[in-house]
Design a protein around this motif. Structure first.
Motif, PDB file in Angstrom:
ATOM      1  N   GLY C 229       0.833  -1.190   0.000  1.00  0.00           N
ATOM      2  CA  GLY C 229       0.000   0.000   0.000  1.00  0.00           C
ATOM      3  C   GLY C 229       0.869   1.241   0.000  1.00  0.00           C
ATOM      4  O   GLY C 229       0.498   2.277   0.529  1.00  0.00           O
ATOM      5  N   LYS C 230       2.045   1.121  -0.636  1.00  0.00           N
ATOM      6  CA  LYS C 230       2.955   2.267  -0.705  1.00  0.00           C
ATOM      7  C   LYS C 230       2.272   3.435  -1.413  1.00  0.00           C
ATOM      8  O   LYS C 230       1.556   3.234  -2.400  1.00  0.00           O
ATOM      9  CB  LYS C 230       4.220   1.879  -1.464  1.00  0.00           C
ATOM     10  N   LEU C 231       2.557   4.620  -0.949  1.00  0.00           N
ATOM     11  CA  LEU C 231       1.967   5.806  -1.559  1.00  0.00           C
ATOM     12  C   LEU C 231       2.317   5.892  -3.032  1.00  0.00           C
ATOM     13  O   LEU C 231       1.455   6.183  -3.877  1.00  0.00           O
ATOM     14  CB  LEU C 231       2.461   7.063  -0.824  1.00  0.00           C
ATOM     15  N   ASP C 232       3.569   5.603  -3.376  1.00  0.00           N
ATOM     16  CA  ASP C 232       3.960   5.723  -4.785  1.00  0.00           C
ATOM     17  C   ASP C 232       3.370   4.597  -5.631  1.00  0.00           C
ATOM     18  O   ASP C 232       3.068   4.808  -6.811  1.00  0.00           O
ATOM     19  CB  ASP C 232       5.481   5.828  -4.961  1.00  0.00           C
ATOM     20  N   ALA C 233       3.153   3.423  -5.041  1.00  0.00           N
ATOM     21  CA  ALA C 233       2.511   2.339  -5.798  1.00  0.00           C
ATOM     22  C   ALA C 233       1.066   2.714  -6.112  1.00  0.00           C
ATOM     23  O   ALA C 233       0.578   2.484  -7.224  1.00  0.00           O
ATOM     24  CB  ALA C 233       2.582   1.040  -4.997  1.00  0.00           C
ATOM     25  N   ASP C 234       0.383   3.290  -5.140  1.00  0.00           N
ATOM     26  CA  ASP C 234      -1.000   3.696  -5.384  1.00  0.00           C
ATOM     27  C   ASP C 234      -1.067   4.858  -6.382  1.00  0.00           C
ATOM     28  O   ASP C 234      -1.983   4.918  -7.204  1.00  0.00           O
ATOM     29  CB  ASP C 234      -1.686   4.068  -4.070  1.00  0.00           C
ATOM     30  N   LEU C 235      -0.107   5.768  -6.302  1.00  0.00           N
ATOM     31  CA  LEU C 235      -0.060   6.847  -7.294  1.00  0.00           C
ATOM     32  C   LEU C 235       0.181   6.277  -8.688  1.00  0.00           C
ATOM     33  O   LEU C 235      -0.431   6.726  -9.673  1.00  0.00           O
ATOM     34  CB  LEU C 235       1.053   7.841  -6.951  1.00  0.00           C
ATOM     35  N   VAL C 287       9.748   7.982   0.238  1.00  0.00           N
ATOM     36  CA  VAL C 287      10.839   7.043   0.472  1.00  0.00           C
ATOM     37  C   VAL C 287      10.283   5.820   1.202  1.00  0.00           C
ATOM     38  O   VAL C 287       9.563   5.957   2.196  1.00  0.00           O
ATOM     39  CB  VAL C 287      11.975   7.686   1.295  1.00  0.00           C
ATOM     40  N   GLY C 288      10.597   4.656   0.691  1.00  0.00           N
ATOM     41  CA  GLY C 288      10.075   3.429   1.297  1.00  0.00           C
ATOM     42  C   GLY C 288       8.559   3.358   1.220  1.00  0.00           C
ATOM     43  O   GLY C 288       7.918   2.678   2.015  1.00  0.00           O
ATOM     44  N   GLY C 289       7.998   4.101   0.276  1.00  0.00           N
ATOM     45  CA  GLY C 289       6.555   4.078   0.097  1.00  0.00           C
ATOM     46  C   GLY C 289       5.805   5.042   1.001  1.00  0.00           C
ATOM     47  O   GLY C 289       4.582   5.096   0.985  1.00  0.00           O
ATOM     48  N   ILE C 290       6.561   5.834   1.786  1.00  0.00           N
ATOM     49  CA  ILE C 290       5.961   6.742   2.781  1.00  0.00           C
ATOM     50  C   ILE C 290       6.386   8.170   2.476  1.00  0.00           C
ATOM     51  O   ILE C 290       7.541   8.417   2.142  1.00  0.00           O
ATOM     52  CB  ILE C 290       6.405   6.330   4.204  1.00  0.00           C
ATOM     53  N   SER C 291       5.454   9.100   2.616  1.00  0.00           N
ATOM     54  CA  SER C 291       5.752  10.490   2.312  1.00  0.00           C
ATOM     55  C   SER C 291       6.759  11.064   3.298  1.00  0.00           C
ATOM     56  O   SER C 291       6.742  10.744   4.490  1.00  0.00           O
ATOM     57  CB  SER C 291       4.475  11.326   2.330  1.00  0.00           C
ATOM     58  N   THR C 292       7.642  11.921   2.769  1.00  0.00           N
ATOM     59  CA  THR C 292       8.699  12.521   3.589  1.00  0.00           C
ATOM     60  C   THR C 292       8.303  13.882   4.145  1.00  0.00           C
ATOM     61  O   THR C 292       8.973  14.409   5.025  1.00  0.00           O
ATOM     62  CB  THR C 292       9.969  12.739   2.747  1.00  0.00           C
ATOM     63  N   GLY C 293       7.253  14.461   3.597  1.00  0.00           N
ATOM     64  CA  GLY C 293       6.901  15.828   3.953  1.00  0.00           C
ATOM     65  C   GLY C 293       7.327  16.812   2.864  1.00  0.00           C
ATOM     66  O   GLY C 293       6.867  17.950   2.833  1.00  0.00           O
ATOM     67  N   GLN C 294       8.201  16.357   1.966  1.00  0.00           N
ATOM     68  CA  GLN C 294       8.531  17.187   0.804  1.00  0.00           C
ATOM     69  C   GLN C 294       7.382  17.125  -0.198  1.00  0.00           C
ATOM     70  O   GLN C 294       6.450  16.325  -0.047  1.00  0.00           O
ATOM     71  CB  GLN C 294       9.791  16.649   0.122  1.00  0.00           C
ATOM     72  N   ALA C 295       7.450  17.939  -1.237  1.00  0.00           N
ATOM     73  CA  ALA C 295       6.437  17.873  -2.283  1.00  0.00           C
ATOM     74  C   ALA C 295       6.458  16.494  -2.927  1.00  0.00           C
ATOM     75  O   ALA C 295       7.526  15.946  -3.207  1.00  0.00           O
ATOM     76  CB  ALA C 295       6.700  18.947  -3.334  1.00  0.00           C
ATOM     77  N   VAL C 296       5.278  15.945  -3.154  1.00  0.00           N
ATOM     78  CA  VAL C 296       5.171  14.695  -3.893  1.00  0.00           C
ATOM     79  C   VAL C 296       5.112  15.047  -5.381  1.00  0.00           C
ATOM     80  O   VAL C 296       4.277  15.832  -5.809  1.00  0.00           O
ATOM     81  CB  VAL C 296       3.910  13.903  -3.475  1.00  0.00           C
ATOM     82  N   VAL C 297       6.056  14.480  -6.144  1.00  0.00           N
ATOM     83  CA  VAL C 297       6.188  14.824  -7.557  1.00  0.00           C
ATOM     84  C   VAL C 297       6.025  13.563  -8.402  1.00  0.00           C
ATOM     85  O   VAL C 297       6.793  12.609  -8.270  1.00  0.00           O
ATOM     86  CB  VAL C 297       7.561  15.461  -7.843  1.00  0.00           C
TER      87      VAL C 297
ATOM     88  N   TYR D 108      19.434   8.678  10.274  1.00  0.00           N
ATOM     89  CA  TYR D 108      18.573   8.463   9.110  1.00  0.00           C
ATOM     90  C   TYR D 108      19.418   8.418   7.843  1.00  0.00           C
ATOM     91  O   TYR D 108      19.920   9.449   7.389  1.00  0.00           O
ATOM     92  CB  TYR D 108      17.527   9.575   9.022  1.00  0.00           C
ATOM     93  N   ARG D 109      19.566   7.236   7.267  1.00  0.00           N
ATOM     94  CA  ARG D 109      20.365   7.104   6.056  1.00  0.00           C
ATOM     95  C   ARG D 109      19.604   7.688   4.865  1.00  0.00           C
ATOM     96  O   ARG D 109      18.491   7.254   4.565  1.00  0.00           O
ATOM     97  CB  ARG D 109      20.669   5.629   5.785  1.00  0.00           C
ATOM     98  N   PRO D 110      20.197   8.668   4.157  1.00  0.00           N
ATOM     99  CA  PRO D 110      19.510   9.240   2.990  1.00  0.00           C
ATOM    100  C   PRO D 110      19.131   8.150   1.988  1.00  0.00           C
ATOM    101  O   PRO D 110      19.925   7.248   1.708  1.00  0.00           O
ATOM    102  CB  PRO D 110      20.551  10.204   2.404  1.00  0.00           C
ATOM    103  N   GLY D 111      17.933   8.240   1.477  1.00  0.00           N
ATOM    104  CA  GLY D 111      17.465   7.286   0.484  1.00  0.00           C
ATOM    105  C   GLY D 111      16.829   6.047   1.082  1.00  0.00           C
ATOM    106  O   GLY D 111      16.104   5.326   0.409  1.00  0.00           O
ATOM    107  N   HIS D 112      17.126   5.770   2.343  1.00  0.00           N
ATOM    108  CA  HIS D 112      16.496   4.646   3.025  1.00  0.00           C
ATOM    109  C   HIS D 112      15.212   5.103   3.708  1.00  0.00           C
ATOM    110  O   HIS D 112      14.954   6.287   3.870  1.00  0.00           O
ATOM    111  CB  HIS D 112      17.446   4.050   4.071  1.00  0.00           C
ATOM    112  N   ALA D 113      14.430   4.127   4.128  1.00  0.00           N
ATOM    113  CA  ALA D 113      13.144   4.426   4.746  1.00  0.00           C
ATOM    114  C   ALA D 113      13.263   4.691   6.239  1.00  0.00           C
ATOM    115  O   ALA D 113      12.258   4.739   6.943  1.00  0.00           O
ATOM    116  CB  ALA D 113      12.177   3.266   4.488  1.00  0.00           C
ATOM    117  N   ASP D 114      14.473   4.889   6.719  1.00  0.00           N
ATOM    118  CA  ASP D 114      14.677   5.070   8.155  1.00  0.00           C
ATOM    119  C   ASP D 114      13.821   6.205   8.708  1.00  0.00           C
ATOM    120  O   ASP D 114      13.103   6.045   9.696  1.00  0.00           O
ATOM    121  CB  ASP D 114      16.152   5.405   8.444  1.00  0.00           C
TER     122      ASP D 114
END
Lengths: 370, 370, 370, 370
Positions: C229-235, C287-297, D108-114
């Motif tokens: 159910g990753k955000l990017d998979a659903d997108l 990242v890892g299917g979860i939003s980081t808080g940055q803009a989703v592009v 938090y490793r950049p690029g990882h889901a940490d």
């Protein structure tokens, strides 16, 4: 079942409130090339329609269904058929007279969903019960009319078998009789009794509960997807989701609790066709969650209509104590009109499992005897 | 509910047969940071475990659960907690003694799923009932142990309220008593009677049905998602999916059919805290598919164990008529061990609806009175 | 996503064909008490509506949306709000002129779904593409208008960033510019070029593809439900489901294949508010299917319109070889009108994940730093 | 797709972390009577297994799969077959050496889901990436091995077609070659180049991205369920859900944006068997979301491994700025091992749609030409 949808492959979604512009539903996943017209659906809707006798609400709801999508006329045969795409259906609400809702606008009617909708959502359409109105069940009946056509040979019929404490005599069961009295009652003598009994209830401004039985014949063996997609589990959810239903049972149901293993066993012999034959049907056509090929038999209890003329204690949404009297046009026994609704729900569940079974196993039963 | 999974946000998937290497389940969608150890789950499993009295099967199933994933020890507190990722659980099957299955390998035992699995799939693991064995319910109990921790303040308890035709006296109801007798019976006098009664059943090689009642306290008002995601509809499916269950009711249940609207109405007053107070609970804590804040009360009927020493008529998979006698270790009243299973199913459904409600509406109830 | 529905808690179901009586959708699971009027939805529909420039089809589709259910006027504030019940929407099809469909009735137009619908269902509504028509996307835009209101602070905007082989100059990106040219192009110079370029394409009776970029700002960190159910998979599914889309990418997308780990890493520092700050956004906000808080592009590729005046080789449903020329009113670059559709799909996916996250984790982020 | 499950009728649920006791999955809804052994699954797992060349991580993961349920030996044939019940699979984690996780425990490793797992759940199993580890993909491969057997005649193969900026020469494509080099590369010359190129990357402590192409042959026409259950939409979600994937395309993909309608059209003729024949496959075997009968072609971009020896700027969970260097055993190009994972995901999606189509439409295609 989730939110306002049910079914996996044959999936029904409904929307609409009692006094909004229209109610509707989407039947998704229907097989293609099934003949379907508005008249097919209207036939079932007319059986549920109120105002057909003095025993049901006098609201005028012509309930004219409109097919918005999902059908097309096959050019070879000239027959209007499903296309496999979603079937959109609507019924305009025409009898939305501008009522004085002062009585119920701010009061929580006992037994109604007024309080629970408010406590959940913080807002509700109180007109006629809004989304919680039994009006929504018209769309179930419409979807059921489609479902009945999905399974070849399927026959789903319902009957009122108890009103108040009074049960019918099953030895007098006659399916034809259900079309002759306003109660869908298969026992002519009981129907005559119910006419007087319900007149008495109605005149007192009271209401009464009922038990409805649905019998589905022509259900192929093998339908049902253990463990959590059992046919009887899905039937239980479908029937319990009908307004005012408080209990559901399959086959012997609660009576099975009082039986011994010997009594409850449905023994098997071989029929003339060499196929297994059951000598009884305590199981109600479902064992281990899977249909046996016998008739699927389900029963559900409908509570008495909550809208009554007798005043009841309540509170209002401003936090004050009050009394509630529900005037207006109401069914003294809402269980009566639940009969076609129950049929529809059973038909939808069976249609869904028919498709799910075909998906997993294919069209040819992998019968081990062969 | 679909195939071998149920729940939307709190979702349980089980796998495994009675005599395979192991059974297991995946609890997906559990909130993070809930303390959880194997001991928490084992506590509930031990209540369901057979062989604890002469009234349940003498099979030895230590049912040691193993958590394979989904927990981690929080470094600040040293407490093992859920991480929000799927919780994988397994129980190895240790008592898979090499039996002679000649009696049931090719015969269809009446009341068992032997015939329906074969007619559906064309192949089945007949050892101990395979997938249709009640052994699967151990994983429901395990999942329920997790579910109980999801809703703050939730207390789900079950009791046997009827065995055969004999009902308990509800005026003697004592929850503590359910922990003192081998029947989960809240009425000490009834429990004493059941002991003799069930000995008689057992000695005859017979079996008997039962009715179980589950009461969930601490259910917040507002849970349930109309129309097809009603709390009671999901409870009905969850309970009907338990092996041998033939009926489910909520609150007054089938008795509601015999009541008038005045009798059935749960009147409301204001409590000392200014919040609505119900004067009765015919509704069983659910109105319009949404919890009222009262105790959620559900009841289900369990048919008599199908495995009995009395010979029954049947057929075999080669198309010949035969008799069946089921030897071996069986529960004379399988309803007894269904009590913790029923509790678990109710806990799972409530946990799922708790999360679903929080998803749609948020954590703060939009109470209209404010 | 299944059949004609998508989303779990915020769930959208659409129905309707290009030339049937109406198209519609049901938005189920919307939170209650969100202000919503037909005008809110109409605003977005008007951005997608054809016939607004010479670069889109000249069909007249006023696309007047009608809300059939799910809203009610709050009495305290006088504001029309969602009630938490399903929002039913319809748009009547008014420009269903009686065409001569002889050309396409029996011929399979290359690139269109004519052949695949026929081979799947054995029947299809060929008028205007039937269910496979881009007309269905109007309902996506309507649902998206609701979704935009679900997540506080969410801003979803789209832009055409490539037409044919010609990419815009990202250094000239100006969001305001997307409202000033008929291409939703953020680069004024590119827009001027595209006007001439597309005129040429149109006059040749040809068509051309495009790439669209959607940027969602204000997406809270933590949305997305691993693993499936990753955000990017659903997108990806949501955008790929739009008519004519052949590719989807997130953040650096296919360019990431050419990068080294050092180049691709989005390094982190602490912002003035003490919260993590990313120094780049190759991840596209996930990242890892979860939003980081940055803009989703997200970016998606739209193939050239399949309806062209150039004759193409084909076959017909009677099994004969033939040629196809598609006359009539068509978009020379269907990617243009895909911009508001893409925005809508992204908004719906984010709204669904917002509710799903709130369901599992609650409203307060369990931020480990605290 | 939801949480940790995907598929509707053929449904896969996985669980487990990189360094927990075991990972596992449940394959639910598989048709019965399909021959299946642990060796069948092991064969595919061994293709994904690390440590087979110097180009993949040197971790030793024997990845011995264990079937816990869902199979039984058919007595007539002596062949172990699926029974239609859920197939439970586990792989014990054996190489969980007690590492010093000091470097990544709180950083938090950049690029990882940490960071995203922590911000979502407030707790995470940091050992080896926990749930976000690519170790989970072993279970996808296991499920895919089952899926491959569901659709008669299905052949799903994958190939690495780009590493860093370097694309293979498609004119040299040889499927046999993918089994001869450690890159699953179908171009022998490119494979030789990649060997040197990746050595350089590895020695620098860097990493690089890749593009993978999956080709499914033998896909029957008619699979896919419009509008939101399109075959390509489900493929997009399935592939995007693989760790490190940032883009997905079908057929011509992003190249389609640069094409005209004439160029992009896949013209049709009649083959010798009288069935439609496509002259090209820009569509990648899917039109209108439904398979055409041509090969289904999907491509996905994998970002460079985030674990590199080059120090990167980051923050820790206590709110301090820091640097991160990821030591240990890592794949310099994680795209290589994504090849069998991509194959598995495509096989699972096609198997699911095969069953869904059979459910809705039945086994016989309602071919209109007849």
């Amino acid at each position: 079942m989730s939110h306002n949808s049910f079914g996996h492959l044959f999936r029904v979604t409904t929307f609409g409130e009692s006094h909004g512009p229209a109610i509707g539903c989407v039947v998704d996943g229907c097989p293609p090339r099934i003949p379907l017209t508005e008249a097919d659906i209207q036939h079932d809707l007319d059986r549920r329609r109120p105002g057909q006798s003095r025993y049901t609400t006098q609201r005028q709801e012509p309930d004219q269904v409109r097919i918005l999508s999902g059908v097309f006329t096959d050019e070879k045969t000239g027959v209007q058929m499903t296309t496999g795409t979603p079937i959109g259906l609507t019924i305009e609400n025409v009898d939305q007279r501008s009522k004085d809702y002062g009585e119920i606008r701010n009061k929580y009617r006992p037994g109604h969903a007024d309080y629970t909708y408010d406590v959940k959502y913080g807002i509700r359409d109180y007109r006629g019960g809004g989304r919680s109105s039994a009006r929504e069940t018209a769309m179930r009946v419409a979807a059921g009319a489609v479902a009945r056509k999905v399974v070849p040979g399927l026959l789903v019929r319902g009957a009122l078998v108890q009103m108040g404490p009074h049960r019918i005599d099953r030895s007098r069961w006659d399916w034809d009789e259900t079309g002759r009295n306003p109660f869908f009652c298969p026992d002519a003598e009981a129907a005559a009794f119910f006419a007087d009994y319900l007149d008495g209830i109605r005149k007192k401004g009271s209401s009464i509960g009922a038990v409805i039985e649905i019998v589905a014949e022509g259900v192929p063996p093998g339908l049902g997807a253990p463990i959590y997609g059992k046919l009887d589990a899905d039937l239980a959810a479908a029937l319990m989701s009908i307004n005012a239903v408080k209990g559901v049972e399959i086959g012997a149901g609660f009576e099975a609790a009082a039986l011994t293993g010997e009594e409850n066993a449905d023994e098997m012999r071989l029929g003339n066709d060499g196929k297994p034959l059951f000598l009884s049907n305590h199981a109600g056509g479902v064992v281990g969650g899977i249909s046996t090929g016998q008739a699927v038999v389900a029963r559900f209890a409908v509570k008495p209509t909550s809208s009554i003329l007798q005043p009841r204690l309540s509170v209002d949404r401003f936090g004050a104590e009050t009394d509630v009297v529900t005037k207006g046009r109401h069914d003294p026994c809402v269980g009566i009109r639940a009969v076609p609704v129950g049929e529809a729900m059973v038909a939808c569940v069976i249609a869904d499992h028919f498709l799910r079974h075909r998906g997993q196993v294919g069209e040819t039963m992998p019968w081990p005897m062969d």
